[in-house]
Enzyme design. Structure first.
Site, PDB file in Angstrom:
ATOM      1  N   ASP A 127       5.128  31.509 -29.547  1.00 19.51           N
ATOM      2  CA  ASP A 127       4.011  30.837 -30.196  1.00 19.51           C
ATOM      3  C   ASP A 127       3.792  29.487 -29.529  1.00 19.51           C
ATOM      4  O   ASP A 127       4.715  28.930 -28.932  1.00 19.51           O
ATOM      5  CB  ASP A 127       4.252  30.658 -31.695  1.00 19.51           C
ATOM      6  CG  ASP A 127       2.923  30.514 -32.420  1.00 19.51           C
ATOM      7  OD1 ASP A 127       2.314  31.536 -32.761  1.00 19.51           O
ATOM      8  OD2 ASP A 127       2.458  29.365 -32.594  1.00 19.51           O
ATOM      9  N   TYR A 157      -2.343  20.224 -34.559  1.00 16.43           N
ATOM     10  CA  TYR A 157      -1.392  20.730 -35.558  1.00 16.43           C
ATOM     11  C   TYR A 157      -0.383  19.663 -35.960  1.00 16.43           C
ATOM     12  O   TYR A 157       0.028  19.581 -37.121  1.00 16.43           O
ATOM     13  CB  TYR A 157      -0.641  21.958 -35.024  1.00 16.43           C
ATOM     14  CG  TYR A 157      -1.461  23.229 -35.080  1.00 16.43           C
ATOM     15  CD1 TYR A 157      -1.759  23.836 -36.295  1.00 16.43           C
ATOM     16  CD2 TYR A 157      -1.943  23.833 -33.915  1.00 16.43           C
ATOM     17  CE1 TYR A 157      -2.514  24.999 -36.353  1.00 16.43           C
ATOM     18  CE2 TYR A 157      -2.697  24.998 -33.965  1.00 16.43           C
ATOM     19  CZ  TYR A 157      -2.978  25.575 -35.190  1.00 16.43           C
ATOM     20  OH  TYR A 157      -3.727  26.718 -35.254  1.00 16.43           O
ATOM     21  N   ARG A 164      -0.069  42.474 -34.795  1.00 11.13           N
ATOM     22  CA  ARG A 164      -0.086  43.358 -35.958  1.00 11.13           C
ATOM     23  C   ARG A 164      -0.977  44.586 -35.841  1.00 11.13           C
ATOM     24  O   ARG A 164      -0.908  45.465 -36.691  1.00 11.13           O
ATOM     25  CB  ARG A 164      -0.447  42.545 -37.209  1.00 11.13           C
ATOM     26  CG  ARG A 164       0.708  41.666 -37.650  1.00 11.13           C
ATOM     27  CD  ARG A 164       0.292  40.661 -38.690  1.00 11.13           C
ATOM     28  NE  ARG A 164      -0.663  39.725 -38.146  1.00 11.13           N
ATOM     29  CZ  ARG A 164      -1.068  38.604 -38.747  1.00 11.13           C
ATOM     30  NH1 ARG A 164      -0.616  38.313 -39.939  1.00 11.13           N
ATOM     31  NH2 ARG A 164      -1.924  37.790 -38.173  1.00 11.13           N
ATOM     32  N   ARG A 224      -3.451  38.368 -28.042  1.00  8.68           N
ATOM     33  CA  ARG A 224      -2.793  38.913 -29.239  1.00  8.68           C
ATOM     34  C   ARG A 224      -2.547  40.417 -29.139  1.00  8.68           C
ATOM     35  O   ARG A 224      -2.553  41.122 -30.146  1.00  8.68           O
ATOM     36  CB  ARG A 224      -3.609  38.633 -30.505  1.00  8.68           C
ATOM     37  CG  ARG A 224      -3.427  37.255 -31.090  1.00  8.68           C
ATOM     38  CD  ARG A 224      -2.063  37.104 -31.759  1.00  8.68           C
ATOM     39  NE  ARG A 224      -1.730  35.704 -31.927  1.00  8.68           N
ATOM     40  CZ  ARG A 224      -2.057  34.977 -33.007  1.00  8.68           C
ATOM     41  NH1 ARG A 224      -2.652  35.529 -34.020  1.00  8.68           N
ATOM     42  NH2 ARG A 224      -1.747  33.707 -33.065  1.00  8.68           N
ATOM     43  N   ARG A 232       9.039  43.517 -36.129  1.00  8.67           N
ATOM     44  CA  ARG A 232       8.992  42.256 -36.878  1.00  8.67           C
ATOM     45  C   ARG A 232       9.840  42.338 -38.150  1.00  8.67           C
ATOM     46  O   ARG A 232      10.465  41.365 -38.558  1.00  8.67           O
ATOM     47  CB  ARG A 232       7.546  41.930 -37.236  1.00  8.67           C
ATOM     48  CG  ARG A 232       7.330  40.501 -37.724  1.00  8.67           C
ATOM     49  CD  ARG A 232       5.956  40.393 -38.363  1.00  8.67           C
ATOM     50  NE  ARG A 232       5.516  39.035 -38.613  1.00  8.67           N
ATOM     51  CZ  ARG A 232       6.001  38.234 -39.549  1.00  8.67           C
ATOM     52  NH1 ARG A 232       7.019  38.623 -40.294  1.00  8.67           N
ATOM     53  NH2 ARG A 232       5.481  37.028 -39.720  1.00  8.67           N
TER      54      ARG A 232
HETATM   55  O1  CP3 Z   1       0.102  38.844 -27.753  1.00  4.47           O
HETATM   56  C1  CP3 Z   1      -0.014  37.630 -27.559  1.00  4.47           C
HETATM   57  O2  CP3 Z   1      -1.110  37.084 -27.405  1.00  4.47           O
HETATM   58  C2  CP3 Z   1       1.265  36.814 -27.355  1.00  4.47           C
HETATM   59  C3  CP3 Z   1       1.790  36.105 -28.457  1.00  4.47           C
HETATM   60  C4  CP3 Z   1       1.088  34.926 -29.088  1.00  4.47           C
HETATM   61  C5  CP3 Z   1       1.274  34.605 -30.464  1.00  4.47           C
HETATM   62  N1  CP3 Z   1       0.693  33.402 -30.717  1.00  4.47           N
HETATM   63  C6  CP3 Z   1       2.015  35.418 -31.421  1.00  4.47           C
HETATM   64  C7  CP3 Z   1       1.686  35.297 -32.842  1.00  4.47           C
HETATM   65  C8  CP3 Z   1       0.305  33.911 -28.543  1.00  4.47           C
HETATM   66  C9  CP3 Z   1      -0.231  33.774 -27.140  1.00  4.47           C
HETATM   67  C10 CP3 Z   1       0.076  32.947 -29.571  1.00  4.47           C
HETATM   68  C11 CP3 Z   1      -0.641  31.679 -29.361  1.00  4.47           C
HETATM   69  C12 CP3 Z   1      -1.105  30.911 -30.520  1.00  4.47           C
HETATM   70  N2  CP3 Z   1      -0.436  30.631 -31.678  1.00  4.47           N
HETATM   71  C13 CP3 Z   1      -2.342  30.224 -30.574  1.00  4.47           C
HETATM   72  C14 CP3 Z   1      -3.343  30.182 -29.459  1.00  4.47           C
HETATM   73  C15 CP3 Z   1      -4.176  31.398 -29.411  1.00  4.47           C
HETATM   74  C16 CP3 Z   1      -5.230  31.488 -30.481  1.00  4.47           C
HETATM   75  O3  CP3 Z   1      -5.130  32.406 -31.301  1.00  4.47           O
HETATM   76  O4  CP3 Z   1      -6.154  30.665 -30.468  1.00  4.47           O
HETATM   77  C17 CP3 Z   1      -2.424  29.566 -31.811  1.00  4.47           C
HETATM   78  C18 CP3 Z   1      -3.586  28.743 -32.330  1.00  4.47           C
HETATM   79  C19 CP3 Z   1      -1.204  29.821 -32.500  1.00  4.47           C
HETATM   80  C20 CP3 Z   1      -0.784  29.314 -33.833  1.00  4.47           C
HETATM   81  C21 CP3 Z   1      -0.603  30.433 -34.775  1.00  4.47           C
HETATM   82  N3  CP3 Z   1       0.427  31.357 -34.715  1.00  4.47           N
HETATM   83  C22 CP3 Z   1      -1.400  30.754 -35.896  1.00  4.47           C
HETATM   84  C23 CP3 Z   1      -2.660  30.001 -36.317  1.00  4.47           C
HETATM   85  C24 CP3 Z   1      -0.821  31.884 -36.489  1.00  4.47           C
HETATM   86  C25 CP3 Z   1      -1.210  32.535 -37.789  1.00  4.47           C
HETATM   87  C26 CP3 Z   1      -2.416  33.393 -37.621  1.00  4.47           C
HETATM   88  C27 CP3 Z   1      -2.126  34.825 -37.949  1.00  4.47           C
HETATM   89  O5  CP3 Z   1      -2.637  35.686 -37.225  1.00  4.47           O
HETATM   90  O6  CP3 Z   1      -1.410  35.092 -38.929  1.00  4.47           O
HETATM   91  C28 CP3 Z   1       0.293  32.266 -35.708  1.00  4.47           C
HETATM   92  C29 CP3 Z   1       1.192  33.423 -35.970  1.00  4.47           C
HETATM   93  C30 CP3 Z   1       1.325  34.427 -34.874  1.00  4.47           C
HETATM   94  N4  CP3 Z   1       1.581  34.141 -33.569  1.00  4.47           N
HETATM   95  C31 CP3 Z   1       1.265  35.845 -35.016  1.00  4.47           C
HETATM   96  C32 CP3 Z   1       1.495  36.387 -33.760  1.00  4.47           C
HETATM   97  C33 CP3 Z   1       1.565  37.851 -33.387  1.00  4.47           C
HETATM   98  C34 CP3 Z   1       1.079  36.589 -36.325  1.00  4.47           C
HETATM   99  C35 CP3 Z   1       2.372  36.478 -37.038  1.00  4.47           C
HETATM  100  C36 CP3 Z   1       2.822  37.710 -37.761  1.00  4.47           C
HETATM  101  O7  CP3 Z   1       3.402  38.628 -37.133  1.00  4.47           O
HETATM  102  O8  CP3 Z   1       2.650  37.719 -38.967  1.00  4.47           O
END
Ligand code: CP3
Length: 349
Positions: A84, A160, A38, A34, A47
């Site tokens: 994602d 999911y 953010r 991540r 974003r």
């Molecule tokens: O920097 C990185 O790691 C690359 C980008 C990345 C994102 N999601 C961007 C993202 C990666 C590798 C993921 C993988 C992902 N997505 C996983 C596996 C990793 C983990 O965390 O266990 C999972 C379970 C998801 C599903 C997912 N996507 C969730 C549960 C959420 C919401 C959680 C949150 O933080 O709000 C997301 C959204 C998401 N994916 C964000 C980002 C940067 C936040 C969205 C935003 O900008 O508001």
């Protein structure tokens, strides 16, 4: 010709690839799960240019911009493509929404054989926007650092697709495993084939290394993890590890480390609930990645430095990729992240 090897030869900083392959390194590479997110005001500004998260993910220029930000701002040794894991269910015919402050939400979920039959096996072409984002990022990175591609592990995507959203227990998804094991395998197989197609496309588009995220491995029992998760992870590793190194990150499943080490993966991602020496004992043939608690980065500088030094020493210089045990939390101070990265880069071996 193996173009993946070609890219690696051209990279100015290939520490991550060497570490993953078990080749010698001068220091351990460092990146953070991540890192494109953010914690960076720059991410939030980019974003804001998109209508919503999904449009953001589907705009290659914006995805490229936030993928490179952590390389410039944090000085990490790799970029991970901004996307994602849920793009695969969508490409199979199950669209999702990302609801602000709540997370993913699926309007339709999988309940029956008819629902599974309706899903398509995704091809790389169905995810053209990810391929475009990778190709553009590869070009813009100009071979400064490797580009990491990724996908969700089949079990986590299955969770999911059945549950329809995040959950503490994923009890609906587990109910499906217990009551419909044959249908479960049918769905897991379809997700696996889609993921193999997708990841092969990512390699062609420029990914130098791949990571599988099994974020919900920890809700399964050990036996069920082997039957419904690792079996499919192993198939994906067999299909992709001949092309580029593959990392398997199964969160909260360190009980399975010895079995994960039996797959053809190159490296194993660890969460913070296992100590480095124990992890080494059960996976002598693999590179390890991890495993600082993200909450360490709430501590004062002295504590961060001490704990990071201890972790580096415990894992050792070779066959190690420094990272956190899970993704950065959005409220972590960017300066603390920079400190963590610099401590790793400046460590005197
Ligand atoms: O920097 C990185 O790691 C690359 C980008 C990345 C994102 N999601 C961007 C993202 C990666 C590798 C993921 C993988 C992902 N997505 C996983 C596996 C990793 C983990 O965390 O266990 C999972 C379970 C998801 C599903 C997912 N996507 C969730 C549960 C959420 C919401 C959680 C949150 O933080 O709000 C997301 C959204 C998401 N994916 C964000 C980002 C940067 C936040 C969205 C935003 O900008 O508001």
């Amino acid at each position: 010709m193996d173009f993946a090897c070609n890219f690696a030869e051209m990279l100015k900083n290939d520490l991550l690839l060497r570490a993953a392959k078990g080749l010698e390194v001068e220091r351990s590479p460092v990146w953070l799960m991540r890192q494109a997110g953010r914690i960076l005001p720059e991410y939030r500004a980019t974003r804001a240019k998109a209508k919503n998260f999904i449009e953001f993910v589907k705009t290659p220029e914006l995805a490229c911009e936030v993928t490179i930000q952590p390389v410039d701002i944090l000085g990490v040794d790799a970029a991970i493509i901004f996307s994602d894991i849920l793009v695969i269910p969508e490409a199979m015919g199950l669209p999702y929404q990302m609801i602000e402050a709540k997370g993913p939400w699926f309007e339709n979920t999988i309940k029956s054989k008819a629902d599974i039959d309706k899903l398509k096996i995704a091809e790389a072409g169905d995810l053209d926007y990810v391929m475009k984002a990778l190709a553009l990022t590869k070009k813009e990175l100009n071979d400064r650092v490797p580009l990491i591609g990724f996908a969700g592990a089949p079990w986590t995507l299955f969770a999911y697709m059945i549950e329809g959203s995040g959950s503490k227990t994923f009890s609906k998804a587990k109910q499906f495993l217990y009551t419909q094991p044959e249908l479960s395998h049918m769905l897991l197989e379809k997700i696996t084939q889609s993921t193999i197609n997708y990841l092969k496309g990512q390699v062609k588009a420029g990914a130098d290394i791949l990571q599988l995220f099994d974020s919900w491995a920890g809700v399964l029992s050990e036996k069920m993890f082997y039957e419904f998760s690792l079996k499919y992870i192993s198939k994906i590793c067999d299909a992709l590890s001949p092309l580029v190194p593959v990392t398997v990150f199964a969160k909260d499943a360190h009980y399975a480390i010895a079995k994960i080490a039996e797959t053809s993966c190159n490296s194993i991602g660890l969460d913070w609930t296992i100590d480095p020496a124990t992890a080494r004992k059960f996976s002598a043939n693999k590179t390890l990645q991890g495993n600082a608690d993200p909450c360490l980065l709430y501590a004062d500088d002295k504590k961060i430095i001490e704990e990071t030094h201890a972790m580096l020493k415990a894992f050792g210089k070779q066959r190690y990729i420094c990272n956190l045990g899970h993704g950065l939390y959005p409220d972590i101070d960017k300066e603390k992240v920079k400190l963590f990265v610099n401590v790793v880069k400046e460590y005197k071996w």
